[in-house]
Motif scaffolding. Structure first.
Motif, PDB file in Angstrom:
ATOM      1  N   SER A  16       1.243  61.364  27.781  1.00  0.00           N
ATOM      2  CA  SER A  16       2.320  62.300  27.465  1.00  0.00           C
ATOM      3  C   SER A  16       2.021  63.055  26.167  1.00  0.00           C
ATOM      4  O   SER A  16       2.358  64.240  26.047  1.00  0.00           O
ATOM      5  N   TYR A  17       1.370  62.402  25.209  1.00  0.00           N
ATOM      6  CA  TYR A  17       0.981  63.098  23.980  1.00  0.00           C
ATOM      7  C   TYR A  17      -0.053  64.178  24.280  1.00  0.00           C
ATOM      8  O   TYR A  17       0.023  65.284  23.748  1.00  0.00           O
ATOM      9  N   SER A  18      -1.021  63.856  25.141  1.00  0.00           N
ATOM     10  CA  SER A  18      -2.048  64.853  25.457  1.00  0.00           C
ATOM     11  C   SER A  18      -1.448  66.025  26.222  1.00  0.00           C
ATOM     12  O   SER A  18      -1.899  67.159  26.068  1.00  0.00           O
ATOM     13  N   TRP A  19      -0.441  65.780  27.052  1.00  0.00           N
ATOM     14  CA  TRP A  19       0.215  66.870  27.779  1.00  0.00           C
ATOM     15  C   TRP A  19       0.970  67.809  26.840  1.00  0.00           C
ATOM     16  O   TRP A  19       1.031  69.003  27.056  1.00  0.00           O
ATOM     17  N   SER A  20       1.559  67.257  25.791  1.00  0.00           N
ATOM     18  CA  SER A  20       2.369  68.089  24.899  1.00  0.00           C
ATOM     19  C   SER A  20       1.651  68.405  23.594  1.00  0.00           C
ATOM     20  O   SER A  20       2.282  68.851  22.644  1.00  0.00           O
ATOM     21  N   TYR A  21       0.332  68.216  23.528  1.00  0.00           N
ATOM     22  CA  TYR A  21      -0.409  68.449  22.286  1.00  0.00           C
ATOM     23  C   TYR A  21      -0.319  69.903  21.830  1.00  0.00           C
ATOM     24  O   TYR A  21      -0.121  70.176  20.648  1.00  0.00           O
ATOM     25  N   GLN A  22      -0.462  70.853  22.757  1.00  0.00           N
ATOM     26  CA  GLN A  22      -0.409  72.261  22.393  1.00  0.00           C
ATOM     27  C   GLN A  22       0.940  72.615  21.754  1.00  0.00           C
ATOM     28  O   GLN A  22       0.992  73.308  20.753  1.00  0.00           O
ATOM     29  N   ARG A  23       2.006  72.129  22.337  1.00  0.00           N
ATOM     30  CA  ARG A  23       3.342  72.422  21.822  1.00  0.00           C
ATOM     31  C   ARG A  23       3.550  71.756  20.460  1.00  0.00           C
ATOM     32  O   ARG A  23       4.090  72.357  19.541  1.00  0.00           O
ATOM     33  N   LEU A  24       3.083  70.507  20.317  1.00  0.00           N
ATOM     34  CA  LEU A  24       3.258  69.804  19.049  1.00  0.00           C
ATOM     35  C   LEU A  24       2.410  70.396  17.944  1.00  0.00           C
ATOM     36  O   LEU A  24       2.806  70.415  16.789  1.00  0.00           O
ATOM     37  N   SER A  25       1.224  70.895  18.271  1.00  0.00           N
ATOM     38  CA  SER A  25       0.347  71.453  17.225  1.00  0.00           C
ATOM     39  C   SER A  25       0.882  72.802  16.719  1.00  0.00           C
ATOM     40  O   SER A  25       0.632  73.176  15.585  1.00  0.00           O
ATOM     41  N   LYS A  26       1.636  73.535  17.546  1.00  0.00           N
ATOM     42  CA  LYS A  26       2.207  74.804  17.114  1.00  0.00           C
ATOM     43  C   LYS A  26       3.412  74.589  16.204  1.00  0.00           C
ATOM     44  O   LYS A  26       3.720  75.424  15.371  1.00  0.00           O
ATOM     45  N   ILE A  27       4.109  73.480  16.379  1.00  0.00           N
ATOM     46  CA  ILE A  27       5.312  73.190  15.574  1.00  0.00           C
ATOM     47  C   ILE A  27       4.922  72.876  14.139  1.00  0.00           C
ATOM     48  O   ILE A  27       5.547  73.330  13.205  1.00  0.00           O
ATOM     49  N   SER A  28       3.867  72.102  13.944  1.00  0.00           N
ATOM     50  CA  SER A  28       3.524  71.684  12.580  1.00  0.00           C
ATOM     51  C   SER A  28       2.522  72.572  11.921  1.00  0.00           C
ATOM     52  O   SER A  28       2.192  73.627  12.202  1.00  0.00           O
TER      53      SER A  28
END
Length: 98
Positions: free
Chosen positions: A86-98
């Motif tokens: 689940s982390y790998s699936w949402s990595y793109q979204r999480l990297s844009k937030i921070s």
């Protein structure tokens, strides 16, 4: 008089589990040169792939979860895999937030 434990190990010959019809062998028992012929015997339809996934899940469940003395290792491994996936699936979204 000493109390010593002797462990006797027996090893099967490498070729004993690789004999038999090619279609009945597991993937790990197939040699590299036999791989195309083995793949041709597999059912690659949606139903065949679903059956393979079900067989893999049953094998995992029986080996790691449905054991009498297993402890929490199987469930922990499954949850850790889910968290990584689940982390790998949402990595793109999480990297844009921070």
């Amino acid at each position: 008089n000493t109390n010593s434990t002797h462990i006797v190990l027996t090893f099967l010959p490498l070729t004993s589990h690789r004999t038999g019809p090619l279609a009945e062998r597991r993937l790990l028992d197939v040699r590299l040169g036999e791989l195309p012929a083995w793949l041709a015997t597999r059912q690659l339809s949606a139903q065949g792939l679903l059956g393979g996934a079900q067989e893999a899940w049953s094998s995992y469940y029986n080996k790691y979860i449905n054991v009498k003395r297993g402890g929490p290792a199987g469930i922990s491994m499954l949850l850790a895999g889910y968290c990584l996936l689940s982390y790998s699936w949402s990595y793109q979204r999480l990297s844009k937030i921070s």
